[in-house]
Design an enzyme around this catalytic site. Structure first.
Site, PDB file in Angstrom:
ATOM      1  CD  GLU A 169      -4.180  -9.170  -5.118  1.00  0.00           C
ATOM      2  OE1 GLU A 169      -3.435  -8.170  -5.028  1.00  0.00           O
ATOM      3  OE2 GLU A 169      -4.455  -9.711  -6.199  1.00  0.00           O
ATOM      4  CG  ASP A 188       1.093  -3.977  -1.506  1.00  0.00           C
ATOM      5  OD1 ASP A 188       0.225  -4.287  -0.648  1.00  0.00           O
ATOM      6  OD2 ASP A 188       0.890  -3.090  -2.379  1.00  0.00           O
ATOM      7  CB  SER A 194     -10.979  13.653 -18.679  1.00  0.00           C
ATOM      8  OG  SER A 194     -11.598  12.398 -18.867  1.00  0.00           O
ATOM      9  N   GLY A 240     -12.244   1.342 -11.163  1.00  0.00           N
ATOM     10  CA  GLY A 240     -12.806   0.504 -10.094  1.00  0.00           C
ATOM     11  C   GLY A 240     -12.807  -0.975 -10.406  1.00  0.00           C
ATOM     12  CB  SER A 273      -3.569  -0.275 -10.801  1.00  0.00           C
ATOM     13  OG  SER A 273      -3.454  -1.060  -9.671  1.00  0.00           O
ATOM     14  CB  SER A 274      -7.938   3.052 -13.552  1.00  0.00           C
ATOM     15  OG  SER A 274      -8.758   3.147 -12.409  1.00  0.00           O
ATOM     16  CB  SER A 275      -6.142   5.401  -8.982  1.00  0.00           C
ATOM     17  OG  SER A 275      -5.958   4.205  -8.296  1.00  0.00           O
ATOM     18  CG  ASP A 311      -1.760  -1.225  -7.118  1.00  0.00           C
ATOM     19  OD1 ASP A 311      -1.445  -2.423  -7.021  1.00  0.00           O
ATOM     20  OD2 ASP A 311      -2.813  -0.760  -6.663  1.00  0.00           O
ATOM     21  CE1 TYR A 314      -5.438  -2.375   0.021  1.00  0.00           C
ATOM     22  CE2 TYR A 314      -4.717  -0.588   1.464  1.00  0.00           C
ATOM     23  CZ  TYR A 314      -4.430  -1.558   0.503  1.00  0.00           C
ATOM     24  OH  TYR A 314      -3.134  -1.701   0.060  1.00  0.00           O
TER      25      TYR A 314
HETATM   26  C1  GLA Z   1      -4.663  -2.448  -3.944  1.00  0.00           C
HETATM   27  C2  GLA Z   1      -3.513  -1.618  -3.358  1.00  0.00           C
HETATM   28  C3  GLA Z   1      -2.193  -2.412  -3.409  1.00  0.00           C
HETATM   29  C4  GLA Z   1      -2.363  -3.806  -2.810  1.00  0.00           C
HETATM   30  C5  GLA Z   1      -3.603  -4.507  -3.373  1.00  0.00           C
HETATM   31  C6  GLA Z   1      -3.886  -5.805  -2.675  1.00  0.00           C
HETATM   32  O1  GLA Z   1      -4.467  -2.666  -5.311  1.00  0.00           O
HETATM   33  O2  GLA Z   1      -3.341  -0.421  -4.069  1.00  0.00           O
HETATM   34  O3  GLA Z   1      -1.183  -1.688  -2.756  1.00  0.00           O
HETATM   35  O4  GLA Z   1      -2.397  -3.736  -1.406  1.00  0.00           O
HETATM   36  O5  GLA Z   1      -4.758  -3.686  -3.266  1.00  0.00           O
HETATM   37  O6  GLA Z   1      -2.880  -6.727  -2.930  1.00  0.00           O
END
Ligand code: GLA
Length: 390
Positions: free
Chosen positions: A38, A41, A73, A127, A131-133, A177, A227
């Site tokens: 985590e 990347d 949607s 949220g 990774s819904s986005s 993601d 972030y």
């Molecule tokens: C989010 C970001 C990823 C990664 C993670 C943390 O999901 O989109 O690129 O950095 O956080 O590992």
């Protein structure tokens, strides 16, 4: 500029996709988990994500128009009509993300997309750190790629969706993601080198164990400056390390000895961030070995250690995630658990024997309600293929 569809128009387009006669392109775009690795990347290291069996479902069909498209949607029961040559402003809701993909595609295949109708139905909680986005963007890009025979390769799709997400969310996200969402393989984890994008697949069979997500129902916001701030701290830590060790090209290549030696130049925050990154990278390697050796007790311990690093060194957790990770760690039914994804909310990922899931979920939900006054949502997950036609 988009216009909201009237109920009559919404129903007309919805009918295109529900009527049996019409030929429709159907796409499923999965969310992703990350077993371990985590905040690695964008530091140039290896991560171990997988696409999951919770997806966004898309339907596409060309319409007669040169540039006017309609997107619905099902989740929000709303739809918009818009001109694909006029980009939406970042931050203007889900449609602006899709418009971002269209702009990126137009840069490499100018004028190749014409009017289309599209409907989307998401089974991914927004949220929650799954990774819904990325699923929204990659599913849309792959769908258009197929619909208009654009012949854009997967790596370009991954990069253009990463770019669209950066612009439209404001978070300078890494590539994990989008890669997992596009390149996932059923029954496997993806061991991805985020620097070169070389990858291999690691079998995900874990005897009678399974992966269970526990959604805190605390919403994270990657656009949160945190972030980008972590990323900037890692970049400046690398620059400081390179003044003494120019051969270190990415932060994961640094060692704890180097960090110790340069601790006064780095300062406390950068020491903590770098230490997490270096240790987490070692845990990814150890997890891959442990999976190959069927040593799931060790995989569980590595997950617990990862949470400690994210909580205390990288400082991207939150009280609700810490509560759930600590609860799981203290419970013999769980082999290991950690927060997953960007942090500040979302889910923990738990490695647990299938037979213990119901009992553990019942007890953890009760304890979570008492401690945090929130409901817990369990999400059992299986690995899945990346975005595909259905
Ligand atoms: C989010 C970001 C990823 C990664 C993670 C943390 O999901 O989109 O690129 O950095 O956080 O590992």
């Amino acid at each position: 500029m988009s216009t909201k569809l009237s109920q009559v128009e919404y129903d007309r387009i919805d009918n295109i996709f529900t009527s049996v006669e019409s030929e429709v392109l159907n796409i499923e775009a999965p969310g992703r988990i990350n077993l371990i690795g985590e905040h690695i990347d964008y530091n140039g290291g290896n991560v171990l994500p997988a696409a999951i069996d919770k997806c966004i479902y898309y339907s596409f069909k060309k319409n007669e128009s040169a540039t006017i498209s309609n997107v619905l949607s099902k989740n929000f029961s709303e739809g918009f009509s818009f001109d694909i040559t006029i980009p939406e402003k970042p931050g203007d809701g889900w449609l602006s993300y899709l418009s971002g993909v269209l702009s990126e595609i137009d840069k490499i295949r100018p004028g190749k997309v014409s009017g289309f109708d599209c409907s989307l139905d998401s089974k991914l909680p927004i949220g929650s750190g799954i990774s819904s986005s990325a699923a929204l963007l990659c599913g849309f890009a792959k769908g258009l790629n197929e619909l208009f025979s654009l012949e854009i390769d997967d790596i370009t799709i991954i990069r253009l969706c990463q770019n669209a997400e950066r612009i439209f969310s404001g978070a300078n996200v890494g590539v994990m993601d989008q890669f997992a969402v596009v390149k996932g393989k059923k029954d496997h984890f993806i061991l991805l080198d985020c620097e070169t994008l070389e990858y291999s697949t690691i079998p995900a069979a874990m005897n009678t164990n399974m992966l269970l997500l526990l959604n805190t129902n605390v919403s994270h916001n990657l656009a949160d400056s945190a972030y980008n701030e972590r990323r900037a701290q890692c970049e400046s830590a690398l620059e400081i390390i390179q003044t003494k060790y120019p051969e270190v090209k990415t932060l994961v290549e640094a060692t704890e000895q180097m960090v110790e030696e340069l601790k006064s130049e780095l300062g406390e925050d950068r020491v903590k961030r770098s230490t997490h990154v270096i240790q987490e990278q070692k845990r990814v390697e150890a997890t891959v070995e442990a999976l190959k050796n069927n040593d799931f007790t060790l995989v569980g311990e590595l997950l617990n250690q990862s949470h400690d690093g994210l909580q205390n060194l990288y400082e991207v957790s939150c009280p609700e995630l810490d509560f759930l990770a600590a609860y799981a760690k203290a419970d013999d039914r769980v082999l290991g658990a950690r927060m997953m994804g960007g942090g500040f909310g979302g889910c923990t990922i738990n490695l647990i024997d299938e037979k213990n899931v119901d009992g553990f979920v019942a007890d953890a939900s009760k304890a979570y309600k008492e401690a945090c006054n929130l409901d817990l949502t369990p999400i059992p997950v299986k690995t899945n293929n990346g975005v595909q036609k259905i």
